[in-house]
Design an enzyme around this catalytic site. Sequence first.
Site: not given
Length: 361
Positions: A178, A225
């Site tokens: 992303y 993350r």
Amino acid sequence: MPSLFDPIQMGDIAFSNRIVMAPLTRNRAVGLQPNELTVEYYRQRASAGLIIAEATQISAMGQGYLDTPGIYSPEQVAAWLAVTEAVHAAGGRMFLQLWHVGRISHTSLLPGGAAPVSSTGRRPKAMTFTADGFVDVSQPRALRDEEMPGLIDDYRTAARNAIAAGFDGIEVHSANNYLLEQFLRDSVNDREGPYGGSIANRTRLVVEVMQAVSEEVGAGRVGIRLSPMTTFNDSPRDSDPQALYGHLVGQLGSMGLAYLHIIQGETGGKRNPADAAVPFDYAALRARFSGCWMVNNGYGLDEAESVVADSEADMVAFGRPFISNPDLVRRLREGAPLNPLQEDKLYGGGAEGYVDYPTLD
């Protein structure tokens, strides 16, 4: 030796065990915010040492899929507060994952039919979920350098809103290709200037985002993350992932973050991809990070117990097993069988396949 079921201090917060519910997109937000079913879904799973709530967009431009929640409006903050209050009342802890999808989006999901934004103007061969079902993502545009401060402020505001909504902390989503990982990889980032080219430049945005959210809510309540080896969302690996992520983790290691959440190997696939030119050395990354080390990707009980006992990880995140087993912690502790997963109920819909999975009781 530490056990999967032992308590742990992670950053500023104590957790009752080392079992983490990974962030799981379920596409059940109503009006881009949680609802009564969301409250019940997370309350049922509060025995996890930590729940990381589903990826939640930091702004209207951060959305990439139909019916995913945000954390940028007063109404969204109030709706999330009902969720965190229920989890806390059940004895749980909960972080919110902050998300901007970048180029993995569609104009029908964005304000005024805007083009998705990214580090690049190149369109991936990827699909997203819209009101018309699964469709190809739209042509993105490259963010301008002068837009970066506003983007970073969106992360800062989202972090502040998450704490106002009762979350114990936040996780920045810099994985699964992303937006933030679209800046990290030279396979995607083709820009020049302060946010492109060298490893130091390509990691600049992630570092600046982490500094901003840490200043806002305290580094001891912040995690991140990463997914160094995944090719999810049509993003090839960096030309030198070990050097790239080693440099990034070295930068993050001095910030006093609560944890680093690492997806090992291919997202939802093998932890040691056979097509990798050389095996990725996760231990070398861990040596550069002083906070808790959280691992993720298809762990079963025996493997999870082993990596914690051998101090290869401090916490283990479980994804799909938590969907079909709200009492997963108890089932793991007692060696009880797991409920089968209803694959066709993963995304969208209502209570079925969401809050109706049985517990051992």
